[in-house]
Design an enzyme around this catalytic site. Structure first.
Site, PDB file in Angstrom:
ATOM      1  N   GLU A 167       0.806  -1.226   0.000  1.00  0.00           N
ATOM      2  CA  GLU A 167       0.000   0.000   0.000  1.00  0.00           C
ATOM      3  C   GLU A 167       0.841   1.278   0.000  1.00  0.00           C
ATOM      4  O   GLU A 167       0.689   2.144   0.850  1.00  0.00           O
ATOM      5  CB  GLU A 167      -0.987  -0.017   1.167  1.00  0.00           C
ATOM      6  CG  GLU A 167      -1.982  -1.156   1.047  1.00  0.00           C
ATOM      7  CD  GLU A 167      -3.201  -1.033   1.958  1.00  0.00           C
ATOM      8  OE1 GLU A 167      -3.279  -0.056   2.714  1.00  0.00           O
ATOM      9  OE2 GLU A 167      -4.072  -1.914   1.869  1.00  0.00           O
ATOM     10  N   GLU A 377      -5.648  -8.793   0.584  1.00  0.00           N
ATOM     11  CA  GLU A 377      -6.319  -8.353   1.811  1.00  0.00           C
ATOM     12  C   GLU A 377      -7.776  -8.049   1.504  1.00  0.00           C
ATOM     13  O   GLU A 377      -8.088  -7.412   0.496  1.00  0.00           O
ATOM     14  CB  GLU A 377      -5.673  -7.087   2.404  1.00  0.00           C
ATOM     15  CG  GLU A 377      -4.346  -7.316   3.072  1.00  0.00           C
ATOM     16  CD  GLU A 377      -3.805  -6.075   3.774  1.00  0.00           C
ATOM     17  OE1 GLU A 377      -4.606  -5.317   4.372  1.00  0.00           O
ATOM     18  OE2 GLU A 377      -2.588  -5.873   3.712  1.00  0.00           O
TER      19      GLU A 377
HETATM   20  C1  BGP Z   1      -4.455  -2.448   5.246  1.00  0.00           C
HETATM   21  C2  BGP Z   1      -3.080  -2.760   5.785  1.00  0.00           C
HETATM   22  C3  BGP Z   1      -3.059  -3.775   6.870  1.00  0.00           C
HETATM   23  C4  BGP Z   1      -4.264  -3.807   7.778  1.00  0.00           C
HETATM   24  C5  BGP Z   1      -5.557  -3.531   7.070  1.00  0.00           C
HETATM   25  C6  BGP Z   1      -6.750  -3.290   7.971  1.00  0.00           C
HETATM   26  O1  BGP Z   1      -4.481  -1.185   4.725  1.00  0.00           O
HETATM   27  O2  BGP Z   1      -2.262  -3.224   4.741  1.00  0.00           O
HETATM   28  O3  BGP Z   1      -1.832  -3.701   7.526  1.00  0.00           O
HETATM   29  O4  BGP Z   1      -4.069  -3.187   8.967  1.00  0.00           O
HETATM   30  O5  BGP Z   1      -5.467  -2.425   6.211  1.00  0.00           O
HETATM   31  O6  BGP Z   1      -6.718  -1.975   8.490  1.00  0.00           O
HETATM   32  P1  BGP Z   1      -6.943  -1.666  10.003  1.00  0.00           P
HETATM   33  O7  BGP Z   1      -6.029  -2.556  10.749  1.00  0.00           O
HETATM   34  O8  BGP Z   1      -6.610  -0.243  10.206  1.00  0.00           O
HETATM   35  O9  BGP Z   1      -8.367  -1.946  10.259  1.00  0.00           O
END
Ligand code: BGP
Length: 503
Positions: A167, A377
């Site tokens: 990201e 993800e």
């Molecule tokens: C993405 C990231 C992750 C993860 C996910 C969920 O953007 O790559 O590392 O954290 O988001 O986000 P959050 O943990 O803020 O809910």
């Protein structure tokens, strides 16, 4: 398109799950590792726990892999912690760190689980930041290359799918939240220099992978949030395009074409921005041909035109998942503003619950770039605690994941090339900003932020793994090769369920 059959997934589809080293491993000073800047950042996020212990995957990875294998998982996407591999500026490789990832990879391979490895997932070693200036100077390019070389040489015999930087777009767009803006006094301009340096690191890693890993494939991992126009007002359509450019398209275009688009060049010119491009940079970027896109997609956004005299507003995330920290959408005068979408529901963190956005995203990426995609993800973060029966009955997550998986299937039927779905996440672990309070896992980890903060080390905690209902549901879906959607499968929001959906 309407299909009169359930979507079909390729036989070798990589059904899996995903994690990041700094969120799951813990053991931040074990085995010769040194701290990363995100470790320090996570310490400022009280009342949430910092990542010193996380869910102790560093010590319990064998148990976690056993659970993955019992679930039937075909792939596991994880990241390598740079400061575990190269803990100091002397560049000496930490053999204990290498051994940890060797053991993890061997355990996965022995269980028939394909490793998909991210080189960089937000965890910059403190020594890179303090001694070299982090992303702020070009000195990082050689250091990133040295680190990537070690990973590719040591693990490339077993790891064939590599991901460069997680990201990158979000690290720029949410620079303050993710700590990328640290040390910059003019983020508005500096972000583009940092972004350019990241592009050079990405390109170097792509070329190294092709040079060093026999049969190795590598791609970037953009964080994609499809943007819908709020209405059929033509200016809302332009606003959606603007939002798309400034949050993701600029990055995707650069990865694929190896040069900056006219859109961003014109923006730099108007705003007196010098991204620091030097002779030879675009040649390097052009030479780095990516093999696929890794796609992170959880939700959608909706954009509306913002007049030039609108009051600007920075994005403020709902960081607690309750009314105390309501989200504020960004307003960029003369470009766009994001607004609530009346057609979708929202999680407690104000994230759109929109499985259809996944199909939109895959279609969009395929139409623009014609490159294979793997989802790295996607998931649903919620507050959860064990019920009276000691279990988690997470029907909300099952509904979200299966509607999303179904949309992936529809995108495949639409003609998109997608070779895997690695949901976020396998076990619960720390969210980026919310400790373990925001849980995504198929497997519950029995610990709270409070307990994590109070414990001196992981040995004081049981950290028991308890599969949730979604774990068993996912297992059935995988074993049926994407045909068993569950008996209570409800009509997906795109309205394209057919009779045969009930297996
Ligand atoms: C993405 C990231 C992750 C993860 C996910 C969920 O953007 O790559 O590392 O954290 O988001 O986000 P959050 O943990 O803020 O809910």
């Amino acid at each position: 398109m309407h299909y009169d059959h359930n979507p079909r997934f390729p036989d070798n589809f990589l059904w899996g799950a995903s994690s990041a080293a700094w969120q799951v491993e813990g053991g931040v000073l074990d085995g010769g590792r040194t701290l990363s800047t995100i470790d320090l950042n996570s310490r400022t996020k009280a009342p949430f726990a910092d990542n010193s212990i996380a869910v102790d995957h560093y010590h319990r990875f064998r148990e976690d892999v056993r659970l993955m294998a019992e679930c039937g998982m075909k792939s596991y996407r994880f990241s390598i912690s740079w400061s575990r591999i190269i803990p100091a500026s002397d560049g000496v490789v930490n053999e204990e760190g290498v051994a940890f990832y060797n053991d993890l990879i061997d355990e996965l391979v022995a269980n028939g689980i394909t490793p998909i490895v991210t080189l960089y997932h937000y965890d910059m070693p403190v020594w890179v930041d303090e001694e070299l200036g982090g992303w702020r100077t070009r000195a990082i390019v050689d250091k990133f290359a040295e680190y990537s070389r070690v990973c590719l040489e040591r693990f490339g015999d077993r790891v064939k799918y590599w991901l460069s930087i997680n990201e990158q777009n979000m690290q720029i767009v949410y620079g303050h939240w993710l700590g990328t803006s640290k040390g910059c006094d003019d983020w508005f301009r500096d972000q583009w220099r940092i972004n350019h340096i990241m592009n050079l690191c990405h390109a170097t890693a792509v070329n190294l992978c092709h040079e060093l890993v026999d049969g190795g494939k590598i791609g970037p991992v953009p964080g994609l949030v499809p943007i819908y126009p709020f209405s059929s007002d033509p200016m809302d359509q332009i606003a959606a395009m603007n939002a798309e450019e400034f949050t993701e398209k600029i990055w995707n275009d650069t990865y694929v074409y190896g040069e900056y688009s006219d859109f961003v060049k014109s923006y730099w010119e108007r705003n007196d921005i010098d991204p620091g491009i030097e002779p030879g940079d675009e040649d390097l970027m052009k030479s780095a041909k990516i093999d696929f896109f890794a796609v992170n997609c959880y939700r959608s956004n909706t954009a509306k035109w913002a007049p030039v005299d609108a009051t600007p507003q920075e994005y403020e995330l709902n960081s607690h998942g309750d009314e105390s920290t309501k989200l504020k959408f960004p307003v960029v005068p003369g470009a766009y503003q994001l607004v609530y979408n009346p057609f979708v529901e929202y999680t407690a963190w104000d994230w759109e619950i929109d499985p259809v956005s996944m199909r939109y995203c895959l279609r969009y990426m395929w139409d623009h770039y014609r490159l294979p995609m793997v989802i790295t993800e996607n998931g649903m973060g919620v507050h959860e605690s064990l019920g009276a029966d000691g279990k988690i009955h997470d029907d909300y997550r099952i509904e979200f994941l299966r509607n999303t998986a179904y949309q992936i299937g529809l995108a495949i039927e639409d003609g998109c090339e997608v070779f895997g779905y690695n949901l976020w996440s396998f076990t619960d672990f720390l969210s980026t900003g919310n400790g373990i309070a925001k849980r995504y896992g198929l497997v519950y980890v029995d610990v709270t932020d409070e307990q994590l903060r109070a414990a001196k080390d992981a040995s004081e905690l049981a950290l028991t793994r308890i599969p949730k209902d979604s774990y068993y549901w996912y297992s059935n879906l995988i074993r049926s090769k994407g045909q068993d959607w569950g008996n209570d499968f409800a009509r997906p929001s795109a309205g394209e369920l057919v009779e045969t959906a009930h297996v």
